[in-house]
Design an enzyme around this catalytic site. Structure first.
Site, PDB file in Angstrom:
ATOM      1  N   GLU A 104     -12.202  -7.762  30.211  1.00 53.02           N
ATOM      2  CA  GLU A 104     -13.460  -6.863  29.791  1.00 53.02           C
ATOM      3  C   GLU A 104     -13.448  -7.328  28.345  1.00 53.02           C
ATOM      4  O   GLU A 104     -12.437  -7.359  27.846  1.00 53.02           O
ATOM      5  CB  GLU A 104     -13.193  -5.515  29.997  1.00 53.02           C
ATOM      6  CG  GLU A 104     -13.891  -4.682  30.047  1.00 53.02           C
ATOM      7  CD  GLU A 104     -14.304  -3.227  28.776  1.00 53.02           C
ATOM      8  OE1 GLU A 104     -12.889  -2.552  29.436  1.00 53.02           O
ATOM      9  OE2 GLU A 104     -14.905  -3.766  27.864  1.00 53.02           O
ATOM     10  N   CYS A 123     -16.269  -0.680  23.435  1.00 52.36           N
ATOM     11  CA  CYS A 123     -16.761  -1.415  24.350  1.00 52.36           C
ATOM     12  C   CYS A 123     -18.607  -1.593  24.532  1.00 52.36           C
ATOM     13  O   CYS A 123     -19.300  -2.135  25.307  1.00 52.36           O
ATOM     14  CB  CYS A 123     -15.963  -2.125  24.865  1.00 52.36           C
ATOM     15  SG  CYS A 123     -14.834  -1.121  25.455  1.00 52.36           S
TER      16      CYS A 123
HETATM   17  P1  NAP Z   1      -8.337  -9.582  20.596  1.00 54.47           P
HETATM   18  O1  NAP Z   1      -7.959 -10.482  19.844  1.00 54.47           O
HETATM   19  O2  NAP Z   1      -8.719 -10.422  22.195  1.00 54.47           O
HETATM   20  O3  NAP Z   1      -6.693  -9.136  21.122  1.00 54.47           O
HETATM   21  C1  NAP Z   1      -6.160  -8.565  22.712  1.00 54.47           C
HETATM   22  C2  NAP Z   1      -5.081  -9.258  22.373  1.00 54.47           C
HETATM   23  O4  NAP Z   1      -4.946 -10.243  23.619  1.00 54.47           O
HETATM   24  C3  NAP Z   1      -3.430  -8.843  21.752  1.00 54.47           C
HETATM   25  O5  NAP Z   1      -2.668  -8.371  21.856  1.00 54.47           O
HETATM   26  C4  NAP Z   1      -3.860 -10.039  21.475  1.00 54.47           C
HETATM   27  O6  NAP Z   1      -2.875 -10.614  20.647  1.00 54.47           O
HETATM   28  C5  NAP Z   1      -4.083 -10.722  22.620  1.00 54.47           C
HETATM   29  N1  NAP Z   1      -4.920 -12.426  22.641  1.00 54.47           N
HETATM   30  C6  NAP Z   1      -5.583 -12.749  21.736  1.00 54.47           C
HETATM   31  N2  NAP Z   1      -6.308 -14.337  21.764  1.00 54.47           N
HETATM   32  C7  NAP Z   1      -5.013 -13.763  23.314  1.00 54.47           C
HETATM   33  C8  NAP Z   1      -5.013 -15.927  22.905  1.00 54.47           C
HETATM   34  N3  NAP Z   1      -6.307 -16.793  22.697  1.00 54.47           N
HETATM   35  N4  NAP Z   1      -3.827 -16.043  24.420  1.00 54.47           N
HETATM   36  C9  NAP Z   1      -2.799 -14.947  23.678  1.00 54.47           C
HETATM   37  N5  NAP Z   1      -3.098 -13.618  23.469  1.00 54.47           N
HETATM   38  C10 NAP Z   1      -4.788 -13.513  23.143  1.00 54.47           C
HETATM   39  O7  NAP Z   1      -8.557  -8.388  20.491  1.00 54.47           O
HETATM   40  P2  NAP Z   1      -8.900  -7.577  18.935  1.00 54.47           P
HETATM   41  O8  NAP Z   1      -7.739  -7.331  18.272  1.00 54.47           O
HETATM   42  O9  NAP Z   1      -8.991  -5.958  19.595  1.00 54.47           O
HETATM   43  O10 NAP Z   1      -9.692  -7.685  18.650  1.00 54.47           O
HETATM   44  C11 NAP Z   1     -11.063  -8.731  17.935  1.00 54.47           C
HETATM   45  C12 NAP Z   1     -12.322  -8.518  18.619  1.00 54.47           C
HETATM   46  O11 NAP Z   1     -11.988  -8.256  19.913  1.00 54.47           O
HETATM   47  C13 NAP Z   1     -13.457  -7.746  17.643  1.00 54.47           C
HETATM   48  O12 NAP Z   1     -13.972  -8.304  16.423  1.00 54.47           O
HETATM   49  C14 NAP Z   1     -13.742  -7.380  18.793  1.00 54.47           C
HETATM   50  O13 NAP Z   1     -14.892  -9.281  18.660  1.00 54.47           O
HETATM   51  C15 NAP Z   1     -13.227  -7.224  20.381  1.00 54.47           C
HETATM   52  N6  NAP Z   1     -13.062  -6.502  21.024  1.00 54.47           N
HETATM   53  C16 NAP Z   1     -13.879  -6.255  21.614  1.00 54.47           C
HETATM   54  C17 NAP Z   1     -13.937  -4.907  22.581  1.00 54.47           C
HETATM   55  C18 NAP Z   1     -14.628  -5.387  23.837  1.00 54.47           C
HETATM   56  O14 NAP Z   1     -14.204  -4.187  24.096  1.00 54.47           O
HETATM   57  N7  NAP Z   1     -15.815  -5.565  24.234  1.00 54.47           N
HETATM   58  C19 NAP Z   1     -12.708  -4.182  21.935  1.00 54.47           C
HETATM   59  C20 NAP Z   1     -11.733  -4.828  20.950  1.00 54.47           C
HETATM   60  C21 NAP Z   1     -11.641  -5.995  20.127  1.00 54.47           C
HETATM   61  P3  NAP Z   1      -2.531 -11.658  20.052  1.00 54.47           P
HETATM   62  O15 NAP Z   1      -3.174 -11.673  18.312  1.00 54.47           O
HETATM   63  O16 NAP Z   1      -1.185 -11.647  19.683  1.00 54.47           O
HETATM   64  O17 NAP Z   1      -2.064 -13.221  20.842  1.00 54.47           O
END
Ligand code: NAP
Length: 525
Positions: free
Chosen positions: A264, A301
């Site tokens: 998601e 979200c």
């Molecule tokens: P995220 O960076 O996507 O991280 C979520 C999980 O996935 C973490 O455990 C992260 O851990 C891992 N991850 C991220 N990129 C990865 C990759 N390329 N390969 C492997 N694992 C990966 O999300 P976030 O830290 O919650 O927030 C960052 C951004 O996500 C926000 O600024 C927002 O734009 C978006 N977000 C959207 C929603 C939604 O519901 N639409 C919710 C939360 C966040 P590691 O960093 O340790 O790899």
């Protein structure tokens, strides 16, 4: 129970040796103890192997056993008491009352899946009688759904309880009979450890194999990548960024055996302000929308990131009221420095777009990692022409699009990407336009709601928290609600299998007293 900084690999508590990291209190910038470490490749492999070893025993447990197991997890989470709430508050800056509510949602969700297990419909037991006299003869065919295998779960940053270690992905996977290897979100490792320990205690109390649950830690992409790549893992549940979701989909599809990823990711959740509703209650809608926009500092979200209305005096009144309401909203602390930085960058990019004007801002904050609300305005023509305006800016930001007429509103709708939700504010006189919108929205979103606000997702039987890409990676699924379990089940057909060998759900005597589809008709006898 205290936080030690260790990962939980089956029954073993392991201090990592890889890259150290700490949680940060986003409200103060303070580093929180203890130190955590990234899981090594050997740790990831061990957790996955244990999950694989546990699978057959776990999936063979009765629905009643798994229901009691889920209820025990809920009890154990509640028993963590204030320790859990205080740690989650320190790691996320989310208010205590919000976290208490989220804990209730988390435990309630586990208990709802227990009810679903007992009701039995999840198995979708289906029997087609043999037709030996038919030409060609039809064999005896029976179908049920079974667990898919070990599931990798990525906790989301914005719901440290309800979408994290014991959140909807874990609850639905365990309900289905799938062992779970969870990766703690690096923003709330302590909260994750506390919840992980509660699950692990429930595993031991239920006498289940240790590999039913493991919790890995890591800040950096290696752990998540290795987890999804491990051959034991058979499906992935993820909530987070579009880039993270896409990266994990790539890893999953590059495996020797590709597996489904239920990610998601991003959604701007359009809100359609139809003319009669806007004329009758525009000021009230403006105030309520401003509240919805800043709820949780916009880190939902389902945050309303796009508003559409027809030009005219009612829109002028709404505009003025919305600007006034947003201007009074105080800044709030975001979940992590990274998310706050991404929000500022997103706002910066929107501010640089010609023809998109920032027309209202919330009150600026003074503390670290704070964000204030932003309202941008543009026309339908410009919005359609510039895809940069369609991107999610995670936080309290919204774009108001003025349409010259209903046709233009429909044209904007056709251009939208997939969304989790669409909201329609409509009074009776708006129903003709709403009837034109509805078939378009059905194809764009997972949930259409009338005369409400998109933030707030009920955990129930009919809920869909999904939608076409990029809202999710698989438009056929939901990550909230009882059908979330379907993601971790797969159908198996049994053809002419001897009665003595049939699974209980498919035996003629129906010993589980399930509602089944027998020759196309529901039957329980
Ligand atoms: P995220 O960076 O996507 O991280 C979520 C999980 O996935 C973490 O455990 C992260 O851990 C891992 N991850 C991220 N990129 C990865 C990759 N390329 N390969 C492997 N694992 C990966 O999300 P976030 O830290 O919650 O927030 C960052 C951004 O996500 C926000 O600024 C927002 O734009 C978006 N977000 C959207 C929603 C939604 O519901 N639409 C919710 C939360 C966040 P590691 O960093 O340790 O790899």
């Amino acid at each position: 129970m205290t936080t030690t900084g260790e990962m939980l690999i089956g029954a073993s508590t392991v201090r990592g040796t890889d890259e150290p990291f700490h949680a940060i209190n986003p409200a103060t910038g303070e580093t929180l103890e203890p130190v955590f470490h990234g899981s090594s490749s050997a740790d990831v492999a061990r957790a996955c192997e244990l999950a694989e070893a546990a699978f057959d025993t776990f999936r063979a447990t009765s629905p009643e056993q798994r229901a009691r197991f889920l209820e025990a997890i809920a009890d154990r989470i509640e028993a963590l008491g204030d320790t859990l709430i205080e740690r989650a508050h320190a790691e996320s800056a989310l208010p205590i009352a919000r976290l208490q509510g989220e804990r209730g949602r988390t435990t309630g969700q586990l208990r709802v899946f227990a009810t679903v297990l007992r009701a039995g419909r999840w198995q979708a037991a289906t029997l087609d009688s043999a037709l030996p006299e038919r030409t060609p003869p039809r064999p005896d065919l029976r179908m049920q759904k079974i667990a898919i295998g070990p599931v990798a779960v990525f906790g989301a940053s914005n719901f440290p309880l309800a979408f994290s270690v014991a959140g909807g992905d874990t609850a639905s996977a365990l309900a289905a009979g799938c062992p779970v290897v969870a990766k703690a979100h690096p923003a709330h490792p302590g909260t994750s450890e506390l919840v992980g320990r509660a699950i692990r205690k429930a595993v031991a109390d239920a006498g289940l194999p240790e590999g039913v649950f493991s919790l890995l830690t890591g800040a950096g992409h290696t752990v998540g990548t290795e987890l999804v790549a491990h051959p034991a893992i058979q499906a992935v549940g993820f909530t987070g960024s579009r880039s993270g979701g896409l990266a994990l989909m790539q890893v999953a599809s590059n495996r020797a055996q590709p597996i489904p990823v239920y990610a998601e990711m991003s959604s701007i959740n359009p809100v359609f302000l139809l003319p009669e509703a806007l004329a009758a209650r525009g000021e009230a809608i403006a105030r309520d929308l401003a509240d919805s926009l800043v709820l949780g500092v916009g880190q939902f979200c389902t945050n309303p990131g796009l508003l559409l209305a027809l030009e005219g005096p009612a829109l002028d009144t709404f505009r003025a009221a919305a600007r006034a309401a947003v201007t009074t909203k105080p800044a709030g602390t975001m979940l992590t420095p990274g998310i706050q930085h991404a929000f500022e960058q997103g706002i910066g990019k929107l501010s640089d777009i010609d023809g998109l004007a920032r027309t209202a801002s919330g009150r600026a904050g003074t503390g670290p990692n704070q964000a204030c609300a932003a309202v941008f305005e543009t026309t339908a023509q410009r919005f359609i022409a510039d895809p940069r305006m369609h991107a999610e800016v995670f936080g309290p930001s919204t774009v108001l699009v003025a349409c010259r007429d209903a046709e233009e509103m429909l044209a904007v709708t056709r251009e939208l990407e997939g969304q989790l939700t669409a909201t329609v504010q409509a009074d009776h006189g708006d129903y003709a336009l709403a009837a034109q919108l509805l078939p378009l929205l059905e194809c764009k979103v997972g949930r259409v709601l009338f005369n409400g606000y998109p933030t707030g997702v009920e955990v129930s039987y009919a809920m869909v928290h999904g939608g076409p890409f990029p809202a999710t990676s698989d438009t056929r699924s939901t990550s909230v609600g009882t059908t979330a379990m379907d993601r971790f089940l797969r159908p198996v057909c049994y053809q002419n299998v001897p009665a003595e060998l049939l699974p209980a759900a498919l035996q003629d005597e129906n010993p589980l007293y399930l509602w089944r589809l027998k020759d196309g008709k529901p039957a329980q006898a």
